[in-house]
Design an enzyme around this catalytic site. Structure first.
Site, PDB file in Angstrom:
ATOM      1  N   SER A 113       0.843  -1.189   0.000  1.00 62.24           N
ATOM      2  CA  SER A 113       0.000   0.000   0.000  1.00 62.24           C
ATOM      3  C   SER A 113       0.886   1.250   0.000  1.00 62.24           C
ATOM      4  O   SER A 113       1.727   1.411  -0.888  1.00 62.24           O
ATOM      5  CB  SER A 113      -0.958  -0.064   1.196  1.00 62.24           C
ATOM      6  OG  SER A 113      -2.003   0.853   1.073  1.00 62.24           O
ATOM      7  N   ASP A 254      -9.369  -5.043  -4.914  1.00 62.69           N
ATOM      8  CA  ASP A 254      -8.456  -4.231  -4.118  1.00 62.69           C
ATOM      9  C   ASP A 254      -8.910  -2.769  -4.159  1.00 62.69           C
ATOM     10  O   ASP A 254      -9.313  -2.268  -5.211  1.00 62.69           O
ATOM     11  CB  ASP A 254      -7.050  -4.354  -4.722  1.00 62.69           C
ATOM     12  CG  ASP A 254      -5.962  -3.739  -3.869  1.00 62.69           C
ATOM     13  OD1 ASP A 254      -6.270  -2.979  -2.944  1.00 62.69           O
ATOM     14  OD2 ASP A 254      -4.792  -4.023  -4.158  1.00 62.69           O
ATOM     15  N   HIS A 281      -7.393  -6.016  -0.358  1.00 67.63           N
ATOM     16  CA  HIS A 281      -6.201  -5.186  -0.158  1.00 67.63           C
ATOM     17  C   HIS A 281      -5.172  -5.812   0.774  1.00 67.63           C
ATOM     18  O   HIS A 281      -4.054  -5.323   0.870  1.00 67.63           O
ATOM     19  CB  HIS A 281      -6.629  -3.822   0.394  1.00 67.63           C
ATOM     20  CG  HIS A 281      -5.566  -2.787   0.392  1.00 67.63           C
ATOM     21  ND1 HIS A 281      -4.922  -2.356  -0.753  1.00 67.63           N
ATOM     22  CD2 HIS A 281      -5.004  -2.077   1.411  1.00 67.63           C
ATOM     23  CE1 HIS A 281      -4.035  -1.435  -0.448  1.00 67.63           C
ATOM     24  NE2 HIS A 281      -4.050  -1.254   0.858  1.00 67.63           N
TER      25      HIS A 281
END
Length: 300
Positions: A113, A254, A281
């Protein structure tokens, strides 16, 4: 499992901070390169990335976890001056840790991320001489594309739901139960499908709640519009400079939409794309066996 924890001094100008870190495995005796793991946020902690420790048990890959400055066990700085929190700060912290552990000449790097954005920016702009392989997990190539991703997903919800979310953000009424319930529904579909959430993930979010300084400064208070200092940042124009073989991990649902990873696939010269089908995610929690298998296949 062999684990070592410690802290290292990190100086920014005349001010000293500390970086908390954990090493799983033996950096000096292992026949494998260490994997340095960057957590997301900005403002989360290493806790939700703990599942990566299994790489040492399954493939003898030493794993380095740490908390970025402002988070978790590393130094906090609630009254930091304007402009203090920046990607350059976190790249300097990473360089400092690599030197302290004496692995700057030979290491692999995984970012998830925001941590993946940081890892990609580091590889593209600093040309680290010891970086051998790069893993970008559930990561956007620019903050503008991240914002677009979130809103594309929001638009797939019923029209009145999306309108409600956007109105609360426009009115700065995000504390309202209706908005909080809506955010919960969005996260359950695009961040983590597990119920209840894993304890390590809850711990990372709890740590951020204790001190949201970094998150608020860099992203801002909203979920679907990014107004913090990170907003103008992009790796796209520098991706051609990434020389390390790169693994890009993504999933159809995601929160980082496919539009946000496309630049990695189109502009990094040696790149592999793995799309996971049973996670959103957080594949290290939602789809751990397939995720770890993909990492080992790439790293070993």
């Amino acid at each position: 499992m062999l684990e070592t924890t410690g802290t290292v001094e990190f100086k920014v100008g005349s001010k000293s901070f500390k970086t908390w870190y954990k090493v799983v495995g033996d950096l000096k005796k292992s026949q494998r390169r260490p994997l340095v793991v960057l957590h997301g946020g900005p403002g989360l902690t290493h806790h939700y990335m703990i599942p990566h420790q299994i790489l040492y048990l399954q493939a003898n890959i030493p794993v380095v976890l740490y908390d970025q400055i402002g988070n978790g066990g590393s130094s906090h700085y609630r009254d930091a001056p304007e402009g203090f929190w920046s990607p350059d700060l976190f790249m300097d912290q990473l360089d400092n840790l690599l030197r302290h552990l004496d692995i700057e000449a030979d290491f692999d790097l995984l970012g998830h991320s925001w941590g993946g954005f940081l890892a990609g920016l580091y590889a593209a702009t600093r040309n680290p001489r010891g970086l051998r392989k790069l893993i970008l997990a559930n990561t956007p190539a620019s903050i503008e594309l991240l914002e677009a991703s979130l809103n594309l997903h929001l638009d797939n919800f019923p029209e009145d739901f999306a309108a409600m979310i956007r109105k609360h953000e426009a009115d700065n009424t995000m504390e309202e139960p209706e908005y909080q319930k809506g955010i919960g529904a969005f996260l359950a579909k695009h961040l983590c499908t597990l119920q209840p959430w894993p304890k390590e993930l809850l711990q990372s979010f709890a740590e951020n709640s204790k001190d949201p300084t970094v998150y608020n400064d860099m992203l801002g208070p909203y979920a679907f519009k990014i107004v913090g200092t990170l907003r103008p940042y992009s790796i796209i124009k520098n991706l051609h400079r990434v020389t390390a073989p790169t693994l890009v991990i993504h999933a159809p649902d995601d929160e980082v939409h496919e539009i946000a990873i496309r630049p990695f696939l189109e502009q990094i010269s040696v790149v592999k794309w793995v799309e996971l089908q049973k996670s959103t995610h957080l594949p290290m929690h939602e789809e751990p066996e397939t995720y770890i298998e993909a990492l080992i296949d790439f790293l070993v």
